[in-house]
Design a protein around this motif. Structure first.
Motif, PDB file in Angstrom:
ATOM      1  N   LYS A 112      54.444 -48.854  89.868  1.00  0.00           N
ATOM      2  CA  LYS A 112      54.870 -49.270  88.539  1.00  0.00           C
ATOM      3  C   LYS A 112      53.646 -49.719  87.762  1.00  0.00           C
ATOM      4  O   LYS A 112      52.905 -50.588  88.200  1.00  0.00           O
ATOM      5  CB  LYS A 112      55.885 -50.402  88.636  1.00  0.00           C
ATOM      6  CG  LYS A 112      56.557 -50.736  87.342  1.00  0.00           C
ATOM      7  CD  LYS A 112      57.712 -51.694  87.557  1.00  0.00           C
ATOM      8  CE  LYS A 112      58.484 -51.848  86.263  1.00  0.00           C
ATOM      9  NZ  LYS A 112      59.683 -52.642  86.447  1.00  0.00           N
ATOM     10  N   ALA A 113      53.430 -49.108  86.616  1.00  0.00           N
ATOM     11  CA  ALA A 113      52.325 -49.465  85.729  1.00  0.00           C
ATOM     12  C   ALA A 113      52.917 -49.658  84.335  1.00  0.00           C
ATOM     13  O   ALA A 113      53.205 -48.695  83.635  1.00  0.00           O
ATOM     14  CB  ALA A 113      51.255 -48.390  85.726  1.00  0.00           C
ATOM     15  N   VAL A 114      53.107 -50.903  83.980  1.00  0.00           N
ATOM     16  CA  VAL A 114      53.736 -51.215  82.699  1.00  0.00           C
ATOM     17  C   VAL A 114      52.740 -51.967  81.829  1.00  0.00           C
ATOM     18  O   VAL A 114      52.096 -52.907  82.270  1.00  0.00           O
ATOM     19  CB  VAL A 114      55.010 -52.064  82.902  1.00  0.00           C
ATOM     20  CG1 VAL A 114      55.643 -52.415  81.572  1.00  0.00           C
ATOM     21  CG2 VAL A 114      55.999 -51.339  83.789  1.00  0.00           C
ATOM     22  N   SER A 115      52.609 -51.503  80.595  1.00  0.00           N
ATOM     23  CA  SER A 115      51.767 -52.184  79.615  1.00  0.00           C
ATOM     24  C   SER A 115      52.450 -52.060  78.265  1.00  0.00           C
ATOM     25  O   SER A 115      53.534 -51.494  78.152  1.00  0.00           O
ATOM     26  CB  SER A 115      50.368 -51.567  79.589  1.00  0.00           C
ATOM     27  OG  SER A 115      50.415 -50.278  79.028  1.00  0.00           O
ATOM     28  N   SER A 116      51.799 -52.547  77.237  1.00  0.00           N
ATOM     29  CA  SER A 116      52.389 -52.456  75.896  1.00  0.00           C
ATOM     30  C   SER A 116      52.478 -51.017  75.408  1.00  0.00           C
ATOM     31  O   SER A 116      53.274 -50.698  74.536  1.00  0.00           O
ATOM     32  CB  SER A 116      51.581 -53.300  74.908  1.00  0.00           C
ATOM     33  OG  SER A 116      50.252 -52.837  74.852  1.00  0.00           O
ATOM     34  N   SER A 117      51.681 -50.128  75.985  1.00  0.00           N
ATOM     35  CA  SER A 117      51.674 -48.745  75.517  1.00  0.00           C
ATOM     36  C   SER A 117      52.344 -47.753  76.463  1.00  0.00           C
ATOM     37  O   SER A 117      52.516 -46.594  76.121  1.00  0.00           O
ATOM     38  CB  SER A 117      50.236 -48.286  75.261  1.00  0.00           C
ATOM     39  OG  SER A 117      49.517 -48.291  76.475  1.00  0.00           O
TER      40      SER A 117
END
Length: 174
Positions: A112-117
């Protein structure tokens, strides 16, 4: 296969190397050269699964199975031939820097790689026997694609099925 990296000035200074000095760094997957076969299943010098492509373009049985399993289980997200899609990365690129253990861990546990973009989620496949029973084969196939040893599409020729393959497959699949 090795990638050549150009050392930045600040790193050069820290390492006391001349600016612009070029050196080779082995990629995460290491040298894919097949050095040992166990009933047709090839490994590299480190004991990691790898591929064997003959001069006539024939691939080993396990890499061929990797193609078929990838196509049935991974293609829907990662695109045909590991080339990526609008929502999953190109595994032909990822395989250039992933070790076998990193690949195995990512497939089994997910990521899981979650960021604002972005919101990238790979579901864990650790309970999926259609993936995990063939993880070495999928790795070998993607490694061959990343190395450029195999082109796109179904391999036209492959080695025959080894005698022990079906028994091992049945034991894993239950």
């Amino acid at each position: 296969m090795q990638r050549v990296l150009r050392v930045a000035a600040i790193v050069s200074a820290l390492l006391v190397l001349p600016i612009g000095f070029v050196y080779a760094v082995e990629d995460g997957a290491g040298d894919p050269a097949a050095v040992k076969s166990d009933d047709g299943k090839w490994t590299d010098k480190e004991g990691n699964p790898t591929f064997k492509v003959e001069a006539d373009g024939s691939v080993d049985w396990f890499t061929y199975v990797g193609f078929t399993r990838y196509s049935s289980e991974c293609l829907r997200c990662h695109g045909p031939d590991g080339m990526g899609s609008t929502y999953a990365p190109a595994l032909t690129d990822s395989m250039k820097h992933l070790t076998y253990s990193e690949f195995y861990s990512t497939v089994a546990s997910g990521k899981k790689a979650v960021s604002s973009s972005q919101n990238l989620v790979m579901p864990a496949q650790g309970d999926n026997k259609n993936v995990m029973c063939f993880i070495d084969e999928i790795y070998s196939y993607l490694r061959a694609r990343a190395d450029g040893a195999m082109g796109r599409g179904r391999p036209e020729k492959h080695a025959p099925k080894p005698a022990g393959f079906e028994k091992a497959e049945d034991a894993c699949m239950g």
